[in-house]
Write an enzyme that holds these catalytic residues in place. Sequence first.
Site, PDB file in Angstrom:
ATOM      1  N   ASN A 240       0.860  -1.196   0.000  1.00 50.43           N
ATOM      2  CA  ASN A 240       0.000   0.000   0.000  1.00 50.43           C
ATOM      3  C   ASN A 240       0.892   1.241   0.000  1.00 50.43           C
ATOM      4  O   ASN A 240       1.450   1.613   1.029  1.00 50.43           O
ATOM      5  CB  ASN A 240      -0.896  -0.041   1.259  1.00 50.43           C
ATOM      6  CG  ASN A 240      -1.775   1.185   1.367  1.00 50.43           C
ATOM      7  OD1 ASN A 240      -1.860   2.005   0.449  1.00 50.43           O
ATOM      8  ND2 ASN A 240      -2.450   1.317   2.506  1.00 50.43           N
ATOM      9  N   TRP A 241       1.002   1.851  -1.171  1.00 47.07           N
ATOM     10  CA  TRP A 241       1.910   3.003  -1.303  1.00 47.07           C
ATOM     11  C   TRP A 241       1.328   4.284  -0.714  1.00 47.07           C
ATOM     12  O   TRP A 241       2.010   5.281  -0.595  1.00 47.07           O
ATOM     13  CB  TRP A 241       2.261   3.226  -2.786  1.00 47.07           C
ATOM     14  CG  TRP A 241       3.148   2.167  -3.366  1.00 47.07           C
ATOM     15  CD1 TRP A 241       3.621   1.051  -2.735  1.00 47.07           C
ATOM     16  CD2 TRP A 241       3.672   2.118  -4.699  1.00 47.07           C
ATOM     17  NE1 TRP A 241       4.409   0.318  -3.590  1.00 47.07           N
ATOM     18  CE2 TRP A 241       4.456   0.955  -4.810  1.00 47.07           C
ATOM     19  CE3 TRP A 241       3.553   2.948  -5.823  1.00 47.07           C
ATOM     20  CZ2 TRP A 241       5.123   0.600  -5.984  1.00 47.07           C
ATOM     21  CZ3 TRP A 241       4.208   2.595  -6.993  1.00 47.07           C
ATOM     22  CH2 TRP A 241       4.986   1.441  -7.076  1.00 47.07           C
ATOM     23  N   LYS A 242       0.038   4.259  -0.411  1.00 45.25           N
ATOM     24  CA  LYS A 242      -0.623   5.457   0.135  1.00 45.25           C
ATOM     25  C   LYS A 242      -0.366   6.644  -0.792  1.00 45.25           C
ATOM     26  O   LYS A 242      -0.369   6.474  -2.008  1.00 45.25           O
ATOM     27  CB  LYS A 242      -0.170   5.695   1.582  1.00 45.25           C
ATOM     28  CG  LYS A 242      -0.328   4.418   2.418  1.00 45.25           C
ATOM     29  CD  LYS A 242      -0.136   4.600   3.889  1.00 45.25           C
ATOM     30  CE  LYS A 242      -0.342   3.261   4.595  1.00 45.25           C
ATOM     31  NZ  LYS A 242      -0.267   3.360   6.035  1.00 45.25           N
TER      32      LYS A 242
ATOM     33  N   HIS B 211      -9.693   0.958   4.631  1.00 45.92           N
ATOM     34  CA  HIS B 211      -8.404   1.157   5.297  1.00 45.92           C
ATOM     35  C   HIS B 211      -8.606   2.122   6.471  1.00 45.92           C
ATOM     36  O   HIS B 211      -9.415   3.039   6.394  1.00 45.92           O
ATOM     37  CB  HIS B 211      -7.372   1.713   4.315  1.00 45.92           C
ATOM     38  CG  HIS B 211      -6.002   1.741   4.905  1.00 45.92           C
ATOM     39  ND1 HIS B 211      -5.582   2.744   5.737  1.00 45.92           N
ATOM     40  CD2 HIS B 211      -4.978   0.855   4.832  1.00 45.92           C
ATOM     41  CE1 HIS B 211      -4.348   2.474   6.143  1.00 45.92           C
ATOM     42  NE2 HIS B 211      -3.962   1.340   5.612  1.00 45.92           N
TER      43      HIS B 211
ATOM     44  N   GLU C 226      -7.031   4.563   7.496  1.00 52.64           N
ATOM     45  CA  GLU C 226      -6.864   5.994   7.203  1.00 52.64           C
ATOM     46  C   GLU C 226      -8.114   6.576   6.553  1.00 52.64           C
ATOM     47  O   GLU C 226      -8.280   7.799   6.503  1.00 52.64           O
ATOM     48  CB  GLU C 226      -5.607   6.193   6.331  1.00 52.64           C
ATOM     49  CG  GLU C 226      -4.346   6.082   7.186  1.00 52.64           C
ATOM     50  CD  GLU C 226      -3.144   5.462   6.495  1.00 52.64           C
ATOM     51  OE1 GLU C 226      -3.075   5.487   5.264  1.00 52.64           O
ATOM     52  OE2 GLU C 226      -2.264   4.943   7.217  1.00 52.64           O
TER      53      GLU C 226
ATOM     54  N   GLU D  20      -5.754  -5.081  10.547  1.00 52.62           N
ATOM     55  CA  GLU D  20      -4.764  -4.025  10.750  1.00 52.62           C
ATOM     56  C   GLU D  20      -5.101  -3.235  12.013  1.00 52.62           C
ATOM     57  O   GLU D  20      -5.934  -2.318  11.967  1.00 52.62           O
ATOM     58  CB  GLU D  20      -4.769  -3.064   9.550  1.00 52.62           C
ATOM     59  CG  GLU D  20      -4.412  -3.707   8.242  1.00 52.62           C
ATOM     60  CD  GLU D  20      -3.851  -2.677   7.270  1.00 52.62           C
ATOM     61  OE1 GLU D  20      -2.664  -2.790   6.932  1.00 52.62           O
ATOM     62  OE2 GLU D  20      -4.576  -1.773   6.887  1.00 52.62           O
TER      63      GLU D  20
ATOM     64  N   GLY E  53       1.966   2.316  10.689  1.00 51.51           N
ATOM     65  CA  GLY E  53       2.894   3.429  10.529  1.00 51.51           C
ATOM     66  C   GLY E  53       3.575   3.852  11.815  1.00 51.51           C
ATOM     67  O   GLY E  53       4.185   4.915  11.890  1.00 51.51           O
TER      68      GLY E  53
ATOM     69  N   SER F  67       3.000  -2.134  10.397  1.00 51.13           N
ATOM     70  CA  SER F  67       4.455  -2.171  10.601  1.00 51.13           C
ATOM     71  C   SER F  67       5.086  -3.527  10.272  1.00 51.13           C
ATOM     72  O   SER F  67       6.037  -3.952  10.934  1.00 51.13           O
ATOM     73  CB  SER F  67       4.805  -1.721  12.024  1.00 51.13           C
ATOM     74  OG  SER F  67       4.369  -0.385  12.228  1.00 51.13           O
TER      75      SER F  67
ATOM     76  N   GLY G 221       2.656  -1.083   4.371  1.00 52.91           N
ATOM     77  CA  GLY G 221       2.720   0.324   3.991  1.00 52.91           C
ATOM     78  C   GLY G 221       4.158   0.765   3.788  1.00 52.91           C
ATOM     79  O   GLY G 221       4.764   0.542   2.739  1.00 52.91           O
ATOM     80  N   GLY G 222       4.743   1.353   4.842  1.00 52.12           N
ATOM     81  CA  GLY G 222       6.085   1.934   4.753  1.00 52.12           C
ATOM     82  C   GLY G 222       7.125   1.025   4.102  1.00 52.12           C
ATOM     83  O   GLY G 222       7.874   1.462   3.218  1.00 52.12           O
TER      84      GLY G 222
HETATM   85  P1  PGA Z   1       2.515   0.273   7.707  1.00 49.72           P
HETATM   86  O1  PGA Z   1       1.072   0.471   6.991  1.00 49.72           O
HETATM   87  O2  PGA Z   1       3.084  -0.993   7.159  1.00 49.72           O
HETATM   88  O3  PGA Z   1       3.312   1.493   7.295  1.00 49.72           O
HETATM   89  O4  PGA Z   1       2.264   0.212   9.156  1.00 49.72           O
HETATM   90  C1  PGA Z   1       0.220  -0.606   6.814  1.00 49.72           C
HETATM   91  C2  PGA Z   1      -1.040  -0.147   6.145  1.00 49.72           C
HETATM   92  O5  PGA Z   1      -1.452   0.997   6.360  1.00 49.72           O
HETATM   93  O6  PGA Z   1      -1.670  -0.900   5.374  1.00 49.72           O
END
Ligand code: PGA
Length: 257
Positions: free
Chosen positions: A11-13, A96, A98, A168, A174, A214, A235-236
């Site tokens: 997930n590149w956001k 998600h 966010e 999640e 994050g 994470s 994500g990251g």
């Molecule tokens: P993260 O994000 O790996 O940076 O914690 C995961 C996600 O939001 O899907």
Amino acid sequence: MAKRVPFVGGNWKMNLARASGAELAASIAAAARRHAGAEVCVFPPFPYLEVIHSALGGAAAVGGQDCSDQKSGAFTGQVAASMLKDVGCGAVLIGHSERRHGLGEHDALLSEKLRRAVEAGLVPVLCVGETLGERESGRAHDTIETQLRGCLTAHSEDSMARLVVAYEPVWAIGTGRTATPDDAADAHRTVRRTLADLYSASFSESVRVIYGGSVNAKNADDLFQREEIDGGLVGGASLKTDEFTAIIAAASARAAR
Ligand code: PGA
């Protein structure tokens, strides 16, 4: 070990640009070819879907980070599931954290998004997970169950045949704080129990339940060793070639076990 094909999402956001995204996608494609056996799907920002789709060259899929609950029409700024399909997407993220917590998306809306995703022929990756407050007050499992029921009750088992659930925990996204493999496995059992109750035991056993929050090169293997954890939503660490390659390799090793 359950014979579910592991799923790894990147997930590149709202990160990267056209050129840097294409470069990363090319190295992800190479990693997915080298470490086969898992399904890899990259979720770039909307404007880059086509360019990333072509840079992946079929070695990995692309998916949308969200879709509209509407089919088409006067919905400025929204993107229809059918449009995602039209530009080559195989999957879409729904709910998600966010969007749930950042933008106030609720289960009834997400349920409609799920409907649109399935109508368009996309794999829906439904995200659920508790906040820190919910975990600390002992309501983590209730939250997961309530979110699943709120999103899925209106849908039949048949229509959800390709569902992927991403657990999640909000406090792990994050933050560098990962759920322990035991806690994640525990939450995944709640997901499966709820799916069995909503649908059937065989359905619940067939659904990929992946962990997000994470995930990185160091912890992926420990997480993916667990019978309950069918892969990750990353994500990251999905923005870094070496990290994401190691995560794909860990999922590939799970597939081989
Ligand atoms: P993260 O994000 O790996 O940076 O914690 C995961 C996600 O939001 O899907």
